[in-house]
Design a protein around this motif. Sequence first.
Motif, PDB file in Angstrom:
ATOM      1  N   SER A 151      -4.612   3.218  11.932  1.00 17.25           N
ATOM      2  CA  SER A 151      -3.982   3.985  10.864  1.00 17.25           C
ATOM      3  C   SER A 151      -3.583   5.351  11.414  1.00 17.25           C
ATOM      4  O   SER A 151      -4.396   6.033  12.035  1.00 17.25           O
ATOM      5  N   TRP A 160       3.396  -0.563   6.694  1.00 13.79           N
ATOM      6  CA  TRP A 160       3.263   0.705   5.968  1.00 13.79           C
ATOM      7  C   TRP A 160       4.226   1.770   6.502  1.00 13.79           C
ATOM      8  O   TRP A 160       3.855   2.910   6.737  1.00 13.79           O
ATOM      9  N   SER A 161       5.455   1.362   6.739  1.00 18.04           N
ATOM     10  CA  SER A 161       6.482   2.285   7.189  1.00 18.04           C
ATOM     11  C   SER A 161       6.115   2.968   8.513  1.00 18.04           C
ATOM     12  O   SER A 161       6.597   4.043   8.826  1.00 18.04           O
ATOM     13  N   ARG A 167       0.819  -1.211   0.000  1.00 19.79           N
ATOM     14  CA  ARG A 167       0.000   0.000   0.000  1.00 19.79           C
ATOM     15  C   ARG A 167       0.859   1.270   0.000  1.00 19.79           C
ATOM     16  O   ARG A 167       0.490   2.269  -0.612  1.00 19.79           O
ATOM     17  N   ILE A 168       2.007   1.236   0.683  1.00 22.07           N
ATOM     18  CA  ILE A 168       2.809   2.469   0.756  1.00 22.07           C
ATOM     19  C   ILE A 168       3.499   2.794  -0.567  1.00 22.07           C
ATOM     20  O   ILE A 168       3.897   3.932  -0.793  1.00 22.07           O
ATOM     21  N   ALA A 176       2.801   8.040   9.422  1.00 23.09           N
ATOM     22  CA  ALA A 176       3.884   7.066   9.532  1.00 23.09           C
ATOM     23  C   ALA A 176       4.860   7.399  10.657  1.00 23.09           C
ATOM     24  O   ALA A 176       5.314   6.511  11.390  1.00 23.09           O
TER      25      ALA A 176
END
Lengths: 406, 483
Positions: free
Chosen positions: A301, A326-327, A120-121, A304
């Motif tokens: 979520s 995702w980082s 996703r990232i 980051a």
Amino acid sequence: MNDLTPADEAGVAEAVKAAATDAVSLELVGGGSLEGFGRPVQAGRTLRLRQLRGIPLYRPSELVIRALAGTPVGEVVDALDAEGQALPFEPPDLRHLLGNDDAEPTIGGLVAANLSGPARISRGALRDSLIGVRFVDGQGRIQRSGGRVMKNVTGLDLVKLQAGAHGTLGALTEVTFKVLPRSETQSTLLVGGLDAAAASRVMARAMASPLDVSAAAYLPPDVAARSVVAELAGRDDGVVALRLDTFASFLPERLRKLRQHVAAAGATDVLEDQASGTLWGEIRDVRLLTHPLDRAVWRISTAASNGPRLLVSLATDMDGRGFADWSGGLLWLAVAATDDAGAGAIRAAVDAVGGHATLVRAPLAIRAAVDVFHPEAPRLAALTRSVKAAVDPQGIVNPGRMYAGL
Amino acid sequence: MRMPAANQAIIERRQAIVDALGRICPAPESVIAADDEIRAYETDGLSAYRQIPLAVVLPSTTEEVAAVMRYCHEQNIPVTARGAGTSLAGGAMPTADGVVVGLMKMRRILEVDFDSRSATVEAGVTNLAITQAVEHEEFFYAPDPSSQLACSIGGNVANNSGGAHCLRYGVTTNNLLGVRLVTVDGAIVDVGGKHADAAGLDLLGLLCGSEGQLGVVTEVTVRILKAPEGARPMLLGFASNERAGACVDAIIGSGIIPVALEFMDKPAIHAVEAFVKAGYPLDVEAVLIVEVEGADDEIDTLLGRIEAIARDHDPRYLRVAANAQEAAAIWQGRKSAFGAVGRISPDYICIDGTIPTSALPETLHRIGEISRTYGFQIANIFHAGDGNLHPLILYDANAPGELEKAERCGADILKLCVDVGGCLSGEHGVGIEKRELMAYQFDEHELDLQMAIKRAFDPAWQLNVGKVFPLDDGPSAPLGRAA
């Protein structure tokens, strides 16, 4: 009569129209692999979409595939794989996490939950690859939005709206994706001996390289040790995993540069193609937190740069266990499934830094009592309600799945 | 072109409205009402039409925008939000009884977070200014519409703008993390943020590309990316559109995703070459610009593979940019294409349809037929990687009836795009230009649903009226024409 399995889109439309006429609500079911995700729905009828199956359009040279909503995800993945292509967002398979081991995930269910994996990232979310939908709205009307082309600003974008709506905006009948070539090979650089703050720095540094790092995750010691990958199993240090997906001939040089880029940060190991795939499968499908099955699992979520710190502080405070994908932007956290499963404390911590927390796995009684999806600010919640009312005026499709009374 | 009939009762209150707006936005030059100054707002990039608005207000803050919206809501005054006014579809065309809320005083970069790879800016910041704010760290903002020097990020959000590099980086919606939205009744709502994905329904996805129908965006948070080590284009020429199209298919089918894949047909090539001497071959029917990025040796490898693929499709011309000057020349040709066409014709209409890439040869063939039927020359520029087709219809607006004829010609081309499986607009939006064609692409009940969602945000239909949806049967009046 209360359990309907229509053969085609017209049958779905008929079923919804009948429900609207009879003022009876419908619970939508694909393959059942996500059963238990979301608030429990109390509906008069069940509408099963699994017979809507097939791939009416696939053009590899246009990077586009279209599938009926009940098509198993595996069928779509296999069709793409045969042409050397893949769904860009790396679809997660949550059936084991949710204890639905025998269920078959469908492409429509995947869209309804907007599930995206580690890529996703770098390659975007499911909703970014989704370019067209057909669905039956709450009045039983067959609706189209988007199409088979990636650039489209013709009218309101109901495609994005359907991704992640969990069936509250109608029954998906057909979905169209933009796809990408599958990378020739992958490799993962492991950087060990990291606490949360150091992990944040390493991931930010890797993502700020021009090397196109395709996935970045932080596994604290107690989670890294649970991996079946030999380089991780039984470790007692926190590890950052950085993945490169590219052509085989490009890989050695990229890996050398990436190692140089983050070298100062700790000892490194390299996972070759297969071991790398195994690790990212464990991360993607949340297998590192599947057991014990009686723990509640949260998905958070956030920006980051907040992630690893937030993860460690929540895990410590709540005697939980988790990791960051995702980082650092996506946290998975397993906690005790007692009281509100930590909803109050987790939401307060997330609200303080910005983001949202979803209770992905918990016993039915808890999911009925606490907000499964992060509560929205009052004015945003009002907009959400009016959009739902516009698409499903009688509130008959998946009522209450996302929010009470919606 | 017609617009809904203006409300005379509002027009009669003009002075009171101007005074009230001045009290809400007290900074100097925040309200524009004088005849000579307001004329700058009478049209946008669709300059064939014009309409002087009731008043223009240029708020300095989100709170001022909210207060303006509250006032207009109470007074039942239509509002059109406007960024830089570069819409090619009339998306910022004012109404005679409406207030234009211009965002161009709101130009602050609010926050850049390199660790989270996000930037938060006010809506009036230009597209290019975002990249300029982060390029010292070798980051960039990916969508790059050709108007990027002038167009605002708020306008990009309203139109889900694209650019030449969408194949690799996506359009605005794929690079958008959050917005601050002012609703029609003046509430301030944050949708999204610096995190990925929506908590509930994806209202951010709905807002992007909604052409000012759902609210006014005052702040925007976007994803920023690290720039690649390098990029290099190659130029290919083919004896037919079919061969060029087949080459595009073969490149994409090979597993290489170029960052840009641009197609130009013969009329476009000749217009460009006469204008900027980009070094394009003149003895071909079509050229392709193919650009890849990465480290130098990676670029060599990828261009080598693409060259091998191209050689299977009998290219008449093939040249890899040998240095930065040659690369710039290749791109200058493409980027000046619209200007070049403007030089060889008194006027042109830029069409913005999207088609499946495989339909390119057939579509160009049928556009050729349409061109002969109407007697207009048409030059075609195509973002081949993502299917976005820009036919330019060359005509003379001073010749009686020619504008209407050129518009009919454009409508026929857009219907053709829909017929072959594409859509009416790839990146310019529907605006007033393609409003009536919406009924060609969508069935009545599909438009009903979109309008129901519009009403969920704007129950009294006050936001950007006369755009996107076909005019209803209510009273209407002709829109002014350019002098």
